[in-house]
Design a protein around this motif. Sequence first.
Motif, PDB file in Angstrom:
ATOM      1  N   GLN A  39     -44.202   0.568  46.645  1.00 19.93           N
ATOM      2  CA  GLN A  39     -42.918   0.840  46.011  1.00 19.93           C
ATOM      3  C   GLN A  39     -41.759   0.785  47.011  1.00 19.93           C
ATOM      4  O   GLN A  39     -41.941   0.892  48.218  1.00 19.93           O
ATOM      5  N   VAL A  40     -40.565   0.646  46.449  1.00 17.89           N
ATOM      6  CA  VAL A  40     -39.318   0.682  47.204  1.00 17.89           C
ATOM      7  C   VAL A  40     -38.544   1.913  46.765  1.00 17.89           C
ATOM      8  O   VAL A  40     -38.450   2.196  45.564  1.00 17.89           O
ATOM      9  N   PHE A  41     -37.969   2.645  47.724  1.00 18.01           N
ATOM     10  CA  PHE A  41     -37.198   3.842  47.412  1.00 18.01           C
ATOM     11  C   PHE A  41     -35.856   3.808  48.135  1.00 18.01           C
ATOM     12  O   PHE A  41     -35.815   3.681  49.355  1.00 18.01           O
ATOM     13  N   LEU A  42     -34.795   3.948  47.370  1.00 12.03           N
ATOM     14  CA  LEU A  42     -33.463   4.071  47.953  1.00 12.03           C
ATOM     15  C   LEU A  42     -33.279   5.470  48.526  1.00 12.03           C
ATOM     16  O   LEU A  42     -33.507   6.461  47.829  1.00 12.03           O
ATOM     17  N   GLY A  43     -32.855   5.532  49.767  1.00 13.04           N
ATOM     18  CA  GLY A  43     -32.545   6.811  50.392  1.00 13.04           C
ATOM     19  C   GLY A  43     -31.043   7.004  50.427  1.00 13.04           C
ATOM     20  O   GLY A  43     -30.380   6.645  51.395  1.00 13.04           O
ATOM     21  N   SER A  44     -30.513   7.534  49.330  1.00 12.76           N
ATOM     22  CA  SER A  44     -29.070   7.686  49.214  1.00 12.76           C
ATOM     23  C   SER A  44     -28.770   8.942  48.424  1.00 12.76           C
ATOM     24  O   SER A  44     -29.377   9.181  47.370  1.00 12.76           O
ATOM     25  N   LYS A  88     -34.933   7.158  41.176  1.00 14.43           N
ATOM     26  CA  LYS A  88     -36.357   6.825  41.296  1.00 14.43           C
ATOM     27  C   LYS A  88     -37.053   7.748  42.301  1.00 14.43           C
ATOM     28  O   LYS A  88     -38.174   8.222  42.045  1.00 14.43           O
ATOM     29  N   SER A  89     -36.413   7.995  43.427  1.00 16.06           N
ATOM     30  CA  SER A  89     -36.989   8.886  44.437  1.00 16.06           C
ATOM     31  C   SER A  89     -37.179  10.286  43.879  1.00 16.06           C
ATOM     32  O   SER A  89     -38.155  10.973  44.194  1.00 16.06           O
ATOM     33  N   ASN A  95     -37.533  11.022  40.549  1.00 17.63           N
ATOM     34  CA  ASN A  95     -38.521  10.982  39.459  1.00 17.63           C
ATOM     35  C   ASN A  95     -39.947  10.865  39.964  1.00 17.63           C
ATOM     36  O   ASN A  95     -40.857  11.550  39.478  1.00 17.63           O
ATOM     37  N   LEU A  96     -40.181   9.985  40.939  1.00 19.29           N
ATOM     38  CA  LEU A  96     -41.551   9.716  41.390  1.00 19.29           C
ATOM     39  C   LEU A  96     -42.012  10.643  42.508  1.00 19.29           C
ATOM     40  O   LEU A  96     -43.203  10.962  42.602  1.00 19.29           O
ATOM     41  N   LEU A  97     -41.084  11.065  43.355  1.00 19.17           N
ATOM     42  CA  LEU A  97     -41.467  11.832  44.541  1.00 19.17           C
ATOM     43  C   LEU A  97     -40.958  13.263  44.534  1.00 19.17           C
ATOM     44  O   LEU A  97     -41.356  14.061  45.386  1.00 19.17           O
ATOM     45  N   GLY A  98     -40.070  13.586  43.621  1.00 15.15           N
ATOM     46  CA  GLY A  98     -39.492  14.918  43.611  1.00 15.15           C
ATOM     47  C   GLY A  98     -38.470  15.139  44.710  1.00 15.15           C
ATOM     48  O   GLY A  98     -38.197  16.280  45.096  1.00 15.15           O
ATOM     49  N   TRP A  99     -37.891  14.037  45.215  1.00 17.23           N
ATOM     50  CA  TRP A  99     -36.910  14.138  46.296  1.00 17.23           C
ATOM     51  C   TRP A  99     -35.557  14.555  45.747  1.00 17.23           C
ATOM     52  O   TRP A  99     -35.000  13.872  44.874  1.00 17.23           O
TER      53      TRP A  99
END
Length: 303
Positions: free
Chosen positions: A218-223, A272-273, A275-279
């Motif tokens: 997967q790809v995750f935006l860190g913003s 997305k981060s 929803n999928l990772l709880g970030w």
Amino acid sequence: MTSTSAKSVLILGATGSIGFDVALEFLRNGYTVYGLTRTEDNAKLLLKNEIIPVVGAVSDFEKWVPIAEKVNVVIEALADYSNLDTAQSVLNKFKEIKSTKNPQLVPIYTSGALVYGTSDKVVDENTPYNVSNNPFLTVRVGLENQYREIGGIVIQPSFVFGKKGSGSSLYYEGVVKNTDGNFEIFGEEGQWRAIVHITDLARLYYLAATKTDASRGQVFLGSAYYYKTADIVRSIAKESKKDVKAIKFIPPTPTNPMSYLLYVSNATSHQKSTNLLGWVPTQPSLIDAPTRYYNSWINNNSN
């Protein structure tokens, strides 16, 4: 070589603007952390912080590959713009390691949010890329695809702020060095700049590495936030007691390849981060806590 633990990570670029805080995040969560760094002075910094140093260039495969063959996670946080072949050679080693020595290895690649190019809408991981023939960004897109094919994870940080500043440091430097109140910025009027605090970003790497059922391939935006670039400059200028007479946006120049990256304008979503990772980013934005971040940047970058 020191034996690795059940929870272990190797970070390539462990004393860099992203890698160091990522290393500390894994350390806080009980990992044995190995960090590749170029110099003995940087190795001392890692030792002081309970990180096991591996001294050498990333091209010194004999230094770090034996460790990568045994750890759980390897994070590529090199941000090497000077040699576009470096990142590919590292990825090739990851492929070899996964196919012969350590099939469960989780490789994480540090790309960047700028691969989406300029957009007048908020972008997310489903937005088509727009690299506009920029060699830096074109290479990154190709690497992203290869990492995903081997079950790796891609993190796309936006401009990093906090402590030394990383991406945001460009604006701090521009303000501090300015003498006449007239600021020139690569971009167009109304430019958006997405930002993320280094501590929040480090947490994203950790969550991606430990929630592999959701993150592999997967790809995750860190913003965390996005603001008009002009507002960021004005906020920093106010803290540094500088008057802003004018902010002029200028086109990129062929003699400055980085200017083509700085010219990009986009606002990014981290849904997305979450929803999928709880970030969930926890640190206040650069504009919401300007004194805190200005003082930190000044003291981190003073000679």
